[in-house]
Design a protein around this motif. Sequence first.
Motif, PDB file in Angstrom:
ATOM      1  N   ALA A 213      33.310  50.567  -4.247  1.00 20.67           N
ATOM      2  CA  ALA A 213      33.416  49.479  -5.005  1.00 20.67           C
ATOM      3  C   ALA A 213      32.453  48.596  -4.481  1.00 20.67           C
ATOM      4  O   ALA A 213      32.117  48.602  -3.396  1.00 20.67           O
ATOM      5  CB  ALA A 213      34.774  48.719  -5.335  1.00 20.67           C
ATOM      6  N   LEU A 214      32.196  47.511  -5.243  1.00 16.92           N
ATOM      7  CA  LEU A 214      31.206  46.308  -4.762  1.00 16.92           C
ATOM      8  C   LEU A 214      31.862  45.376  -4.625  1.00 16.92           C
ATOM      9  O   LEU A 214      32.565  44.664  -5.320  1.00 16.92           O
ATOM     10  CB  LEU A 214      30.276  46.375  -6.098  1.00 16.92           C
ATOM     11  N   LEU A 215      31.496  44.673  -3.599  1.00 15.24           N
ATOM     12  CA  LEU A 215      31.688  43.283  -3.198  1.00 15.24           C
ATOM     13  C   LEU A 215      30.919  42.164  -3.939  1.00 15.24           C
ATOM     14  O   LEU A 215      31.287  41.029  -4.061  1.00 15.24           O
ATOM     15  CB  LEU A 215      31.671  42.969  -1.712  1.00 15.24           C
ATOM     16  N   ARG A 216      29.556  42.724  -4.226  1.00 19.25           N
ATOM     17  CA  ARG A 216      28.782  41.678  -5.028  1.00 19.25           C
ATOM     18  C   ARG A 216      27.702  42.737  -5.736  1.00 19.25           C
ATOM     19  O   ARG A 216      27.675  43.812  -5.247  1.00 19.25           O
ATOM     20  CB  ARG A 216      28.136  40.737  -3.872  1.00 19.25           C
ATOM     21  N   PRO A 217      27.109  42.383  -6.587  1.00 17.74           N
ATOM     22  CA  PRO A 217      26.209  43.207  -7.618  1.00 17.74           C
ATOM     23  C   PRO A 217      25.119  43.789  -6.633  1.00 17.74           C
ATOM     24  O   PRO A 217      24.507  43.001  -5.897  1.00 17.74           O
ATOM     25  CB  PRO A 217      25.643  42.201  -8.665  1.00 17.74           C
ATOM     26  N   LEU A 218      24.883  45.044  -6.892  1.00 19.94           N
ATOM     27  CA  LEU A 218      23.635  45.691  -6.174  1.00 19.94           C
ATOM     28  C   LEU A 218      22.500  45.223  -6.912  1.00 19.94           C
ATOM     29  O   LEU A 218      22.191  44.992  -8.010  1.00 19.94           O
ATOM     30  CB  LEU A 218      23.923  47.171  -6.077  1.00 19.94           C
ATOM     31  N   PRO A 219      21.340  45.201  -6.050  1.00 23.53           N
ATOM     32  CA  PRO A 219      19.941  45.073  -6.682  1.00 23.53           C
ATOM     33  C   PRO A 219      19.498  46.316  -7.555  1.00 23.53           C
ATOM     34  O   PRO A 219      20.094  47.356  -7.536  1.00 23.53           O
ATOM     35  CB  PRO A 219      19.048  45.446  -5.178  1.00 23.53           C
ATOM     36  N   GLU A 220      19.043  46.020  -8.757  1.00 25.94           N
ATOM     37  CA  GLU A 220      18.719  46.973  -9.956  1.00 25.94           C
ATOM     38  C   GLU A 220      18.092  48.245  -9.456  1.00 25.94           C
ATOM     39  O   GLU A 220      18.235  49.430  -9.699  1.00 25.94           O
ATOM     40  CB  GLU A 220      17.896  46.233 -10.933  1.00 25.94           C
ATOM     41  N   ALA A 221      17.216  48.043  -8.248  1.00 22.86           N
ATOM     42  CA  ALA A 221      16.510  49.230  -7.608  1.00 22.86           C
ATOM     43  C   ALA A 221      17.548  50.269  -7.092  1.00 22.86           C
ATOM     44  O   ALA A 221      17.241  51.520  -7.366  1.00 22.86           O
ATOM     45  CB  ALA A 221      15.529  48.923  -6.498  1.00 22.86           C
ATOM     46  N   VAL A 222      18.727  49.894  -6.738  1.00 19.32           N
ATOM     47  CA  VAL A 222      19.720  50.662  -6.236  1.00 19.32           C
ATOM     48  C   VAL A 222      20.316  51.546  -7.401  1.00 19.32           C
ATOM     49  O   VAL A 222      20.828  52.601  -7.553  1.00 19.32           O
ATOM     50  CB  VAL A 222      20.675  50.154  -5.247  1.00 19.32           C
ATOM     51  N   ARG A 223      20.912  50.665  -8.543  1.00 20.37           N
ATOM     52  CA  ARG A 223      21.677  50.925  -9.543  1.00 20.37           C
ATOM     53  C   ARG A 223      20.939  52.027 -10.267  1.00 20.37           C
ATOM     54  O   ARG A 223      21.618  52.784 -11.279  1.00 20.37           O
ATOM     55  CB  ARG A 223      22.119  49.654 -10.390  1.00 20.37           C
ATOM     56  N   ALA A 224      19.580  51.727 -10.175  1.00 26.02           N
ATOM     57  CA  ALA A 224      18.736  52.924 -11.018  1.00 26.02           C
ATOM     58  C   ALA A 224      18.250  53.897 -10.659  1.00 26.02           C
ATOM     59  O   ALA A 224      17.831  54.819 -11.098  1.00 26.02           O
ATOM     60  CB  ALA A 224      17.292  52.030 -11.611  1.00 26.02           C
ATOM     61  N   ASN A 225      18.732  54.062  -9.241  1.00 26.61           N
ATOM     62  CA  ASN A 225      18.304  55.445  -8.545  1.00 26.61           C
ATOM     63  C   ASN A 225      19.776  56.656  -8.803  1.00 26.61           C
ATOM     64  O   ASN A 225      20.749  56.338  -8.472  1.00 26.61           O
ATOM     65  CB  ASN A 225      18.580  55.152  -7.289  1.00 26.61           C
ATOM     66  N   ALA A 226      19.120  57.699  -9.408  1.00 29.80           N
ATOM     67  CA  ALA A 226      19.951  58.644  -9.738  1.00 29.80           C
ATOM     68  C   ALA A 226      20.545  59.313  -8.509  1.00 29.80           C
ATOM     69  O   ALA A 226      21.843  59.792  -8.510  1.00 29.80           O
ATOM     70  CB  ALA A 226      19.325  59.698 -10.628  1.00 29.80           C
ATOM     71  N   GLU A 227      19.909  59.365  -7.542  1.00 36.65           N
ATOM     72  CA  GLU A 227      20.308  59.937  -5.980  1.00 36.65           C
ATOM     73  C   GLU A 227      21.657  58.880  -5.737  1.00 36.65           C
ATOM     74  O   GLU A 227      22.726  59.603  -5.157  1.00 36.65           O
ATOM     75  CB  GLU A 227      19.278  59.605  -5.104  1.00 36.65           C
ATOM     76  N   ALA A 234      25.827  54.071  -7.194  1.00 38.42           N
ATOM     77  CA  ALA A 234      25.350  53.266  -8.085  1.00 38.42           C
ATOM     78  C   ALA A 234      26.276  53.007  -9.165  1.00 38.42           C
ATOM     79  O   ALA A 234      25.873  52.237 -10.241  1.00 38.42           O
ATOM     80  CB  ALA A 234      23.761  53.941  -8.691  1.00 38.42           C
ATOM     81  N   GLY A 235      27.066  53.873  -9.502  1.00 35.10           N
ATOM     82  CA  GLY A 235      28.042  53.822 -10.666  1.00 35.10           C
ATOM     83  C   GLY A 235      29.237  52.859 -10.326  1.00 35.10           C
ATOM     84  O   GLY A 235      30.084  52.591 -11.250  1.00 35.10           O
ATOM     85  N   ALA A 236      29.271  52.278  -9.076  1.00 39.78           N
ATOM     86  CA  ALA A 236      30.452  51.679  -8.475  1.00 39.78           C
ATOM     87  C   ALA A 236      30.473  50.201  -9.193  1.00 39.78           C
ATOM     88  O   ALA A 236      29.363  49.651  -9.525  1.00 39.78           O
ATOM     89  CB  ALA A 236      30.465  51.395  -7.102  1.00 39.78           C
ATOM     90  N   GLU A 237      31.629  49.486  -9.421  1.00 39.64           N
ATOM     91  CA  GLU A 237      31.989  48.318 -10.168  1.00 39.64           C
ATOM     92  C   GLU A 237      32.364  47.396  -8.954  1.00 39.64           C
ATOM     93  O   GLU A 237      32.919  47.698  -7.920  1.00 39.64           O
ATOM     94  CB  GLU A 237      32.699  48.457 -11.309  1.00 39.64           C
ATOM     95  N   LEU A 238      32.156  46.134  -9.497  1.00 36.80           N
ATOM     96  CA  LEU A 238      32.938  44.951  -8.354  1.00 36.80           C
ATOM     97  C   LEU A 238      34.374  45.113  -8.514  1.00 36.80           C
ATOM     98  O   LEU A 238      35.196  45.649  -9.470  1.00 36.80           O
ATOM     99  CB  LEU A 238      32.593  43.626  -9.220  1.00 36.80           C
ATOM    100  N   VAL A 239      34.877  44.949  -7.261  1.00 39.81           N
ATOM    101  CA  VAL A 239      36.408  45.277  -6.935  1.00 39.81           C
ATOM    102  C   VAL A 239      37.299  44.332  -8.227  1.00 39.81           C
ATOM    103  O   VAL A 239      37.995  44.905  -8.553  1.00 39.81           O
ATOM    104  CB  VAL A 239      36.747  44.460  -5.590  1.00 39.81           C
ATOM    105  N   GLU A 240      36.565  43.037  -8.442  1.00 43.76           N
ATOM    106  CA  GLU A 240      37.585  42.620  -9.447  1.00 43.76           C
ATOM    107  C   GLU A 240      37.587  43.078 -10.672  1.00 43.76           C
ATOM    108  O   GLU A 240      38.406  43.088 -11.627  1.00 43.76           O
ATOM    109  CB  GLU A 240      37.263  40.796  -9.686  1.00 43.76           C
ATOM    110  N   ASP A 241      36.578  43.635 -11.439  1.00 49.10           N
ATOM    111  CA  ASP A 241      36.268  44.484 -12.585  1.00 49.10           C
ATOM    112  C   ASP A 241      37.181  45.904 -12.529  1.00 49.10           C
ATOM    113  O   ASP A 241      37.884  46.278 -13.313  1.00 49.10           O
ATOM    114  CB  ASP A 241      34.881  45.023 -12.691  1.00 49.10           C
ATOM    115  N   VAL A 242      37.338  46.447 -11.211  1.00 49.55           N
ATOM    116  CA  VAL A 242      38.215  47.578 -11.090  1.00 49.55           C
ATOM    117  C   VAL A 242      39.580  47.387 -11.220  1.00 49.55           C
ATOM    118  O   VAL A 242      40.293  47.707 -12.122  1.00 49.55           O
ATOM    119  CB  VAL A 242      37.698  48.298  -9.595  1.00 49.55           C
TER     120      VAL A 242
END
Length: 301
Positions: A213-227, A234-242
Motif C-alpha cells: 500500500a501507499l503512504l502517499r501518491p507515487l510519482p507518475e513515472a513509477v505508476r506508469a511503469n509496467a515493470e 504501481a497498482g498499490a493504493e493509499l492506505v486510507e483508500d484500501v
Amino acid sequence: MSDQKADAVRDTVREGYSEIAEMGQWSGVRPASRRVVEAEGSGCCGGGSGEGGGCCGPVTLTADDVAVAVGYAKEDLASLPEGANMGLSCGNPTALASLVEGEVVVDLGSGGGFDCFLAGPKVGASGRVIGVDMTPAMLSKARGNIESYRKQSALDNVEFRLGEIEHLPIADGVVDVVISNCVINLSTDKGQVWREIARVLKPGGRAAVSDIALLRPLPEAVRANAEALVGCVAGAELVEDVLAAIESAGMVEVKQRAKPEYIEAMVNAEDPLYQKIAAALPEGAKISDYIVSLDVEAKKG
C-alpha cells in the motif's frame, strides 16, 4: 478505469506472472517479452537469471530469504513442494489468519500454491483450501505440486481453480477465511475484490490479507511503469483508500498493521526495481516514505 485499459493491465499482469511461473522466481520480467530482457542482458532483476527482484524477491535474496524476511518459519518452508515458493510474498497471511482445523479457506492469487500448501495442514482433513488464480501457467504449476503435497502431508484437502479475484468461482457464504498475499494491489477494481470477499464469506467469516500500500501518491513515472505493476508497486493504493474499500464492502472490525520490514529488506538488498523507484522519487525522499507492506484483518458483518 475504462474496460479497455483494465483489460490491458490484466493482460500485462497475466503475462508477467506467466513468465515468473516458467522461470520459478521473480527475475526481471518485462511485459514486452523475455526476449527483451535477454537481449539487454540485465533487466530489472538480473537478466532472466531466475535470481529474484521486485515485490517478490531481489537478486541478492533467494525466495526463502524473502519468505523468512516477512515472517515465515524455515521449518514451514522446508515442508513445501519444490517450486511452490517463488518469492512472491510481502507478508504472512496464513499466520495472520490463525487458521484452525475444519475451516474452509480461499487464497486469492494463489500462484504456485505457496500459502495453500501451508494452510492445508492447519485446517486438517476436515478442512478445505481453495486457491484461485487467473494465470493458467501458475495454475498448472500449483496443480503439479498437489501430488507432492499429498505424499508429504497425507492430506487431500487442497485444490486450485482458474478465475479472477474480482469474480471468484466460489458460491455465496461458504468460506470461513479468505487470505491473500501481495495480490489485491494487482487488481484494477479493488472495491469489487472486497465485495467478492464479503460475498463468499460466511457471516462472521474473516479475511487476512498482506499487501503493498501507499503512504502517499507515487510519482507518475513509477505508476506508469509496467515493470513496477508486475512488481506489486504501481497498482498499490493509499492506505486510507484500501481501508475505505474494505469498509464499503460491509466488512467490520477492520485492523491494519504496517510492516516496514519488507520494504527495508528490498532496499537493503539493493533490489533493482526498488532502485529504479528510488531514482524516480523527489530528491531527498525515501522509498519508505511512499510504500509500505500492510497486514489487514477484517470480518464479515
